[in-house]
Design an enzyme around this catalytic site. Sequence first.
Site, short mmCIF file in Angstrom:
data_model
loop_
_atom_site.label_atom_id
_atom_site.label_comp_id
_atom_site.label_asym_id
_atom_site.label_seq_id
_atom_site.Cartn_x
_atom_site.Cartn_y
_atom_site.Cartn_z
N LYS A 12 0.78 -1.39 0.18
CA LYS A 12 0.08 -0.04 -0.08
C LYS A 12 0.81 1.46 0.00
CE LYS A 12 -4.51 -1.38 2.08
NZ LYS A 12 -5.31 -0.97 3.39
N ASP A 74 -10.00 1.87 4.90
CA ASP A 74 -11.10 0.71 4.77
C ASP A 74 -11.89 0.59 3.52
OD1 ASP A 74 -11.78 -1.81 6.48
OD2 ASP A 74 -13.78 -0.91 6.33
N LYS A 202 -5.61 0.88 -12.80
CA LYS A 202 -6.38 0.74 -11.95
C LYS A 202 -6.40 1.87 -10.77
CE LYS A 202 -7.66 -2.20 -7.81
NZ LYS A 202 -7.17 -3.45 -7.19
#
Length: 224
Positions: A12, A74, A202
């Site tokens: 990430k 989240d 993406k």
Amino acid sequence: MKIVVATHNEGKLPEIRTIIENELGAAAHQVELVSAGSMNLPDPVETGVTFEENALIKARDVAERTGLPALADDSGLIVDILGSAPGILSARWSGVHGHDGANNALLLSQLEDIADEKRGARFCCAAALVIPQDCKESQVDGTPLKARKIVELGEMRGAVIREPRGENGFGYDSIFVPEDQPGRLDNAGRMLTSAEMTAEEKNAISHRHKALTALAPAIKELID
């Protein structure tokens, strides 16, 4: 300034670094990102019922443990005809956390009789930044301010198809076709699933990218 990203997934960090560099320009070198995993911090129990609540739970936990600004996100998939489902249960929809194959298979079986035009869905993400009260970034002239929290949302709309396509990505990427497309088709002339896109394609349209980009001004405010 050090910011702890509330994750044990080192993958990430490059995406967040890229967003910060794009949004902050030359000032980005003042931000050092480290993961909670690299600091051997435990994962908190996510007891929230929304993406926003769970993102804040993770960010607050890291901020309290480290005394440093903390960033967390989240996310999950919401299928229109299923209301808010899978939602915050996306990663464990089949009952086993992180089992992408089982989660995809269960969702496809639940939508088996649903017409193509009614299979609309969206990926949603909440990104949270928490600055603890005793952190120097929460002080003016050495006087502590109230702990601060900022939450931003992002979404990627599209539809769930009937069988998986593509080898990239994770989660529900192989059965989700985003509305925003990179301007090319697959070998059969179809719109691409998220799993058929490159990481760059993406990330440019993703719900996480949009939420983190919206959070960038708050990060810039810290270093200003």
